[in-house]
Scaffold this motif. Structure first.
Motif, PDB file in Angstrom:
ATOM      1  N   LEU A  79       0.852  -1.177   0.000  1.00 13.75           N
ATOM      2  CA  LEU A  79       0.000   0.000   0.000  1.00 13.75           C
ATOM      3  C   LEU A  79       0.893   1.232   0.000  1.00 13.75           C
ATOM      4  N   SER A  80       0.468   2.265  -0.691  1.00  5.42           N
ATOM      5  CA  SER A  80       1.210   3.517  -0.650  1.00  5.42           C
ATOM      6  C   SER A  80       0.860   4.257   0.641  1.00  5.42           C
ATOM      7  N   PRO A  81       1.698   5.196   1.079  1.00  2.38           N
ATOM      8  CA  PRO A  81       1.366   5.976   2.286  1.00  2.38           C
ATOM      9  C   PRO A  81       0.011   6.658   2.208  1.00  2.38           C
ATOM     10  N   SER A  82      -0.350   7.175   1.031  1.00  5.85           N
ATOM     11  CA  SER A  82      -1.649   7.844   0.914  1.00  5.85           C
ATOM     12  C   SER A  82      -2.798   6.854   1.019  1.00  5.85           C
ATOM     13  N   GLN A  83      -2.616   5.634   0.493  1.00  3.95           N
ATOM     14  CA  GLN A  83      -3.645   4.603   0.635  1.00  3.95           C
ATOM     15  C   GLN A  83      -3.806   4.194   2.097  1.00  3.95           C
ATOM     16  N   ILE A  84      -2.689   4.066   2.801  1.00  3.32           N
ATOM     17  CA  ILE A  84      -2.737   3.750   4.232  1.00  3.32           C
ATOM     18  C   ILE A  84      -3.517   4.825   4.982  1.00  3.32           C
ATOM     19  N   ASN A  85      -3.198   6.085   4.691  1.00  6.35           N
ATOM     20  CA  ASN A  85      -3.886   7.179   5.376  1.00  6.35           C
ATOM     21  C   ASN A  85      -5.381   7.203   5.053  1.00  6.35           C
ATOM     22  N   GLN A 471      -3.686  14.370  12.555  1.00  5.70           N
ATOM     23  CA  GLN A 471      -4.347  15.426  13.314  1.00  5.70           C
ATOM     24  C   GLN A 471      -5.300  14.829  14.341  1.00  5.70           C
ATOM     25  N   ASN A 472      -5.898  13.690  14.017  1.00  4.00           N
ATOM     26  CA  ASN A 472      -6.850  13.037  14.899  1.00  4.00           C
ATOM     27  C   ASN A 472      -6.107  12.042  15.788  1.00  4.00           C
ATOM     28  N   ILE A 473      -6.190  12.247  17.101  1.00  4.19           N
ATOM     29  CA  ILE A 473      -5.418  11.406  18.030  1.00  4.19           C
ATOM     30  C   ILE A 473      -5.883   9.957  18.009  1.00  4.19           C
ATOM     31  N   ALA A 474      -7.174   9.726  17.746  1.00  8.37           N
ATOM     32  CA  ALA A 474      -7.669   8.350  17.682  1.00  8.37           C
ATOM     33  C   ALA A 474      -7.010   7.604  16.527  1.00  8.37           C
ATOM     34  N   THR A 475      -6.820   8.283  15.407  1.00  6.61           N
ATOM     35  CA  THR A 475      -6.113   7.685  14.271  1.00  6.61           C
ATOM     36  C   THR A 475      -4.680   7.368  14.649  1.00  6.61           C
ATOM     37  N   HIS A 476      -4.048   8.278  15.354  1.00  7.94           N
ATOM     38  CA  HIS A 476      -2.671   8.088  15.822  1.00  7.94           C
ATOM     39  C   HIS A 476      -2.564   6.820  16.672  1.00  7.94           C
ATOM     40  N   LEU A 477      -3.536   6.612  17.557  1.00  9.01           N
ATOM     41  CA  LEU A 477      -3.526   5.421  18.411  1.00  9.01           C
ATOM     42  C   LEU A 477      -3.735   4.149  17.594  1.00  9.01           C
ATOM     43  N   ILE A 478      -4.682   4.187  16.660  1.00  9.53           N
ATOM     44  CA  ILE A 478      -4.948   3.009  15.836  1.00  9.53           C
ATOM     45  C   ILE A 478      -3.727   2.674  14.979  1.00  9.53           C
ATOM     46  N   ARG A 479      -3.075   3.693  14.431  1.00  4.46           N
ATOM     47  CA  ARG A 479      -1.872   3.479  13.620  1.00  4.46           C
ATOM     48  C   ARG A 479      -0.806   2.730  14.428  1.00  4.46           C
ATOM     49  N   GLU A 493       5.611  -1.357   6.607  1.00  3.14           N
ATOM     50  CA  GLU A 493       5.294  -2.630   5.942  1.00  3.14           C
ATOM     51  C   GLU A 493       4.311  -3.445   6.771  1.00  3.14           C
ATOM     52  N   LYS A 494       4.520  -3.455   8.076  1.00  3.18           N
ATOM     53  CA  LYS A 494       3.578  -4.165   8.944  1.00  3.18           C
ATOM     54  C   LYS A 494       2.210  -3.501   8.906  1.00  3.18           C
ATOM     55  N   LEU A 495       2.188  -2.172   8.928  1.00  2.00           N
ATOM     56  CA  LEU A 495       0.939  -1.431   8.877  1.00  2.00           C
ATOM     57  C   LEU A 495       0.164  -1.761   7.608  1.00  2.00           C
ATOM     58  N   ALA A 496       0.864  -1.779   6.477  1.00  2.00           N
ATOM     59  CA  ALA A 496       0.212  -2.104   5.202  1.00  2.00           C
ATOM     60  C   ALA A 496      -0.337  -3.521   5.221  1.00  2.00           C
ATOM     61  N   ALA A 497       0.442  -4.453   5.764  1.00  2.11           N
ATOM     62  CA  ALA A 497       0.002  -5.846   5.816  1.00  2.11           C
ATOM     63  C   ALA A 497      -1.238  -6.002   6.695  1.00  2.11           C
ATOM     64  N   MET A 498      -1.261  -5.334   7.848  1.00  2.00           N
ATOM     65  CA  MET A 498      -2.407  -5.444   8.754  1.00  2.00           C
ATOM     66  C   MET A 498      -3.670  -4.836   8.159  1.00  2.00           C
ATOM     67  N   LEU A 499      -3.498  -3.832   7.309  1.00  2.15           N
ATOM     68  CA  LEU A 499      -4.658  -3.195   6.688  1.00  2.15           C
ATOM     69  C   LEU A 499      -5.189  -3.975   5.498  1.00  2.15           C
TER      70      LEU A 499
END
Length: 533
Positions: A79-85, A471-479, A493-499
């Motif tokens: 996944l690209s960074p923008s897709q992850i976001n 900007q959203n702290i809840a997103t920060h925690l989930i990330r 890479e782990k983040l992309a795999a989990m998503l």
């Protein structure tokens, strides 16, 4: 995540098995860091007639980049960074309390929330509302199981039940008179919702009628003093769960409403609700959602103050409570493999009538309400089922008087807490607060940030390997919850795999996650103590 790890995930999934029961699916075990968790899942058979609306179509996060099965031939974790976001931020919600002429008397400064699905559709729900006929704000997180139906119903209804429980007798009489005369009713709550949040409109009128029966009951009590806030929350939780149970037993107008009532009653949901009025914070909890406070100590360090206990087999108080409520002959079968009757992880929940009703009542309701297909889904009696009810929706209520050093409240479903400790969550929020300078936002106006400073800050982030801040702290925690490596850093890479984990695999590695973070207005809290010395 290395190619070796990615390959191992796929291989383990394709070689796994799912045990099928009578009209149900029993999930394989889910490795979650320090413990193994099992979940009982209903079959995904649709109960709705053609052309009708299903609760499964409610709030769903973006999954354009998510695989649907481990059997896909061209499987990629890229996944690209923008897709992850895009995926992480799809469920973001934030609301800032209006500051009128610099005199914001509300102890809540703002709140930020987000959700990330593991189940398809997501089974978590959330609610946030301002009380209009009483004081305060309420925030709730609801973790559904065996489907989203019960969590959906509770998220729509529980805050209304609490608000009604807190109303004065005069207000209740005014509302009853308006309804009786078919005049407009005073609004009870101002909801703060995500654009994708939906209501189950087909049954809203029945929900309102049952809420009315509840406030009529409160009027019949003939008590002038009313409930304390703790009593109101307990009464509201118990009454709503009772209504859920009664609604499925009553005749329904049509097949759609009957199916909704069945899904709500036979699925389940845990709930954690906070009520904040000035410096008075009450948290009511049923199940294994959790609420904690982030405290900024005088020496500059941060500490954590838990406000709830997880109601499950790992809590000694819950074990003792259930043993008191059932014969000694059942002591060894109350919890089997750390689950209530070997089935359910939480020991308190809404719905789940198959753990509350007698066998005879279950049989009677299902025989009169279900066709053969539905009967195969719902007709199930757990082993060692002798002295129901085994499950309750009664909450534990915690009271805390806010201090100026109490900076924020985090309420989240267990999907977050399985990944991050209380202390880690507070550390992440505190770090986010510091970096965004949210505690003193007026500095941005007193000392404008120039382009040189911004360029320097961006270079520092780049050198530290930190992407642009959420900007959203809840997103920060989930990330961090799904993407952190063993060093506590986000691994892209782990983040992309989990998503991108497919629907038939994601639940083995992570649960639905719902997070709401409430920021407190320290100045308002300080003024309270200054004016009441």
């Amino acid at each position: 995540m290395s190619r070796t790890v990615s390959s191992w995930i796929l291989s383990s999934a394709r070689n796994s098995t799912v045990l099928q029961g009578k009209g149900r699916l029993y999930s394989i075990c889910i490795p979650n860091r320090n413990k193994i968790k099992w979940k009982l899942v209903f079959s995904k058979t649709r109960l709705y007639p053609a052309g009708s609306c299903s609760l499964d179509n409610t709030f769903s996060l973006k999954k354009a980049f998510r695989h649907t099965s481990t059997e896909e031939e061209h499987f990629s974790f890229q996944l690209s960074p923008s897709q992850i976001n895009d995926m992480l931020r799809a469920g973001e919600l934030s609301h800032k309390i209006l500051d009128l002429n610099g005199k914001n008397a509300n102890s809540v400064l703002k709140f930020e929330s987000n959700q990330l699905a593991s189940n398809t559709p997501i089974e978590d729900r959330r609610s946030a509302a301002t009380c209009l006929q009483t004081k305060g704000m309420m925030f709730g997180v609801f973790d559904g199981h065996a489907g989203s139906a019960c969590a959906q119903a509770v998220s729509e209804r529980l805050l209304h039940y609490i608000a009604v429980s807190l109303m004065s007798r005069q207000t209740l009489e005014e509302i009853e008179l308006a309804v009786d005369c078919m005049k407009p009713v005073l609004p009870i709550l101002q909801w703060h919702k995500h654009p994708n949040d939906v209501e189950y409109r087909e049954i809203t009128s029945q929900y309102f009628e049952n809420l009315r029966v509840y406030w009529q009951h409160l009027l019949d009590l003939d008590t002038e003093l009313g409930f304390s806030l703790e009593e109101a929350m307990i009464c509201a939780f118990k009454r709503l769960d009772s209504d859920i149970s009664l609604e499925v037993q009553a005749p329904q107008e049509n097949e759609l409403m009957r199916n909704i009532a069945l899904q709500v009653a036979f699925s389940g949901a845990t709930a954690c609700v906070a009520h904040i009025d000035g410096v008075h914070l009450h948290v009511a909890n049923t199940g294994d959602c959790r609420a904690i406070l982030g405290v900024h100590e005088e020496d500059g360090t941060w500490s954590t103050l838990p406000l709830t206990r997880d109601h499950n087999a790992f809590d000694e108080f819950e074990i003792r409570r259930l043993k008191r409520e059932h014969p000694r002959s059942e002591e060894k079968t109350l919890f089997v493999n750390d689950r209530l009757l070997g089935i359910l992880m939480p020991s308190r929940a809404f719905g789940d009538v198959q753990l509350k009703w007698s066998k005879e009542l279950q049989h009677s309701v299902l025989e009169n309400s279900c066709d053969v297909e539905s009967l195969n889904i719902y007709q199930y009696v757990p082993p060692n089922y002798h002295t129901p009810p085994y499950l309750t929706a009664e909450p534990e209520v915690t009271y805390h008087k806010l201090r100026s050093k109490d900076k924020f409240l985090v309420i989240a479903s267990d999907g977050l807490w399985e990944m991050l400790s209380n202390e880690k969550v507070v550390k992440l929020v505190a770090g986010h607060l510091t970096e965004l300078n949210m505690q003193k936002p007026q500095l941005a106006f007193e000392k404008p940030v120039n382009l040189g400073y911004m360029h320097s800050l961006l270079l520092q982030r780049k050198n530290r390997g930190i992407a642009s801040l959420d900007q959203n702290i809840a997103t920060h925690l989930i990330r961090h919850a799904i993407g952190s490596n063993e060093y506590g850093e986000v691994d892209q890479e782990k983040l992309a795999a989990m998503l991108t984990l497919p629907e038939d695999l994601a639940r083995m590695y992570r649960d639905d996650i719902t997070v709401t973070v409430v920021y407190f207005n320290s100045e308002t809290i300080e003024n309270y103590y200054r004016n009441n010395e």
